[in-house]
Design a protein around this motif. Sequence first.
Motif, PDB file in Angstrom:
ATOM      1  N   UNK A  15       6.555  13.049   4.222  1.00 56.53           N
ATOM      2  CA  UNK A  15       7.957  13.113   4.620  1.00 56.53           C
ATOM      3  C   UNK A  15       8.798  12.205   3.725  1.00 56.53           C
ATOM      4  N   UNK A  16      10.099  12.426   3.763  1.00 51.34           N
ATOM      5  CA  UNK A  16      11.014  11.597   2.997  1.00 51.34           C
ATOM      6  C   UNK A  16      10.888  10.145   3.445  1.00 51.34           C
ATOM      7  N   UNK A  17      10.788   9.914   4.731  1.00 54.95           N
ATOM      8  CA  UNK A  17      10.651   8.569   5.277  1.00 54.95           C
ATOM      9  C   UNK A  17       9.401   7.882   4.721  1.00 54.95           C
ATOM     10  N   UNK A  18       8.283   8.608   4.693  1.00 55.83           N
ATOM     11  CA  UNK A  18       7.035   8.030   4.183  1.00 55.83           C
ATOM     12  C   UNK A  18       7.156   7.704   2.694  1.00 55.83           C
ATOM     13  N   UNK A  19       7.819   8.569   1.929  1.00 54.27           N
ATOM     14  CA  UNK A  19       8.021   8.299   0.506  1.00 54.27           C
ATOM     15  C   UNK A  19       8.889   7.070   0.307  1.00 54.27           C
ATOM     16  N   UNK A  20       9.940   6.937   1.103  1.00 52.49           N
ATOM     17  CA  UNK A  20      10.808   5.764   1.001  1.00 52.49           C
ATOM     18  C   UNK A  20      10.032   4.488   1.307  1.00 52.49           C
ATOM     19  N   UNK A  21       9.198   4.533   2.331  1.00 56.19           N
ATOM     20  CA  UNK A  21       8.384   3.373   2.687  1.00 56.19           C
ATOM     21  C   UNK A  21       7.418   3.008   1.550  1.00 56.19           C
ATOM     22  N   UNK A  22       6.813   4.018   0.938  1.00 52.67           N
ATOM     23  CA  UNK A  22       5.879   3.772  -0.157  1.00 52.67           C
ATOM     24  C   UNK A  22       6.602   3.145  -1.352  1.00 52.67           C
ATOM     25  N   UNK A  23       7.777   3.672  -1.699  1.00 53.35           N
ATOM     26  CA  UNK A  23       8.552   3.131  -2.813  1.00 53.35           C
ATOM     27  C   UNK A  23       8.968   1.689  -2.520  1.00 53.35           C
ATOM     28  N   UNK A  24       9.418   1.418  -1.293  1.00 53.47           N
ATOM     29  CA  UNK A  24       9.809   0.060  -0.922  1.00 53.47           C
ATOM     30  C   UNK A  24       8.620  -0.895  -1.007  1.00 53.47           C
ATOM     31  N   UNK A  25       7.458  -0.433  -0.589  1.00 53.36           N
ATOM     32  CA  UNK A  25       6.255  -1.267  -0.655  1.00 53.36           C
ATOM     33  C   UNK A  25       5.916  -1.598  -2.112  1.00 53.36           C
ATOM     34  N   UNK A  26       6.005  -0.622  -2.979  1.00 49.92           N
ATOM     35  CA  UNK A  26       5.715  -0.848  -4.399  1.00 49.92           C
ATOM     36  C   UNK A  26       6.732  -1.814  -4.995  1.00 49.92           C
ATOM     37  N   UNK A  27       8.004  -1.655  -4.633  1.00 46.37           N
ATOM     38  CA  UNK A  27       9.036  -2.563  -5.137  1.00 46.37           C
ATOM     39  C   UNK A  27       8.802  -3.991  -4.657  1.00 46.37           C
ATOM     40  N   UNK A  28       8.411  -4.143  -3.387  1.00 48.89           N
ATOM     41  CA  UNK A  28       8.116  -5.487  -2.865  1.00 48.89           C
ATOM     42  C   UNK A  28       6.938  -6.112  -3.607  1.00 48.89           C
ATOM     43  N   UNK A  29       5.894  -5.321  -3.864  1.00 42.91           N
ATOM     44  CA  UNK A  29       4.723  -5.839  -4.570  1.00 42.91           C
ATOM     45  C   UNK A  29       5.086  -6.250  -5.995  1.00 42.91           C
ATOM     46  N   UNK A  30       5.910  -5.440  -6.659  1.00 43.64           N
ATOM     47  CA  UNK A  30       6.331  -5.782  -8.022  1.00 43.64           C
ATOM     48  C   UNK A  30       7.172  -7.048  -8.043  1.00 43.64           C
ATOM     49  N   UNK A  31       8.086  -7.188  -7.076  1.00 45.17           N
ATOM     50  CA  UNK A  31       8.928  -8.383  -7.003  1.00 45.17           C
ATOM     51  C   UNK A  31       8.072  -9.626  -6.749  1.00 45.17           C
ATOM     52  N   UNK A  32       7.092  -9.505  -5.879  1.00 42.09           N
ATOM     53  CA  UNK A  32       6.203 -10.642  -5.591  1.00 42.09           C
ATOM     54  C   UNK A  32       5.399 -11.009  -6.831  1.00 42.09           C
ATOM     55  N   UNK A  33       4.954 -10.018  -7.563  1.00 44.29           N
ATOM     56  CA  UNK A  33       4.187 -10.268  -8.788  1.00 44.29           C
ATOM     57  C   UNK A  33       5.066 -10.971  -9.828  1.00 44.29           C
ATOM     58  N   UNK A  34       6.321 -10.534  -9.955  1.00 44.29           N
ATOM     59  CA  UNK A  34       7.235 -11.186 -10.887  1.00 44.29           C
ATOM     60  C   UNK A  34       7.482 -12.641 -10.494  1.00 44.29           C
ATOM     61  N   UNK A  35       7.664 -12.901  -9.187  1.00 49.85           N
ATOM     62  CA  UNK A  35       7.857 -14.276  -8.722  1.00 49.85           C
ATOM     63  C   UNK A  35       6.635 -15.139  -9.034  1.00 49.85           C
ATOM     64  N   UNK A  36       5.455 -14.582  -8.801  1.00 48.20           N
ATOM     65  CA  UNK A  36       4.223 -15.307  -9.097  1.00 48.20           C
ATOM     66  C   UNK A  36       4.142 -15.630 -10.585  1.00 48.20           C
ATOM     67  N   UNK A  37       4.463 -14.663 -11.418  1.00 46.90           N
ATOM     68  CA  UNK A  37       4.357 -14.862 -12.867  1.00 46.90           C
ATOM     69  C   UNK A  37       5.368 -15.878 -13.377  1.00 46.90           C
TER      70      UNK A  37
END
Length: 67
Positions: A26-48
């Motif tokens: 569903x669109x909702x599930x895709x949005x959640x997946x994209x948000x999760x990936x964005x959060x993981x990338x942001x956390x990785x950038x902060x760590x780096x």
Amino acid sequence: MKSSLLILPALLVLGACAAYEPEPVSVYQWERKVEQIQRQDAERERLCQTLDKESARYERECAGVKS
């Protein structure tokens, strides 16, 4: 010996199935997946940003991260 040769491929198949994650439908599930990936990338950038750029951990975990 023969039984271990039969068990090993079965364990490999079961291990691969355990790692399977179904794609969102569903669109909702895709949005959640994209948000999760964005959060993981942001956390990785902060760590780096906090790691020493000369360390082995930085090279291992921050490859491809904009710094």
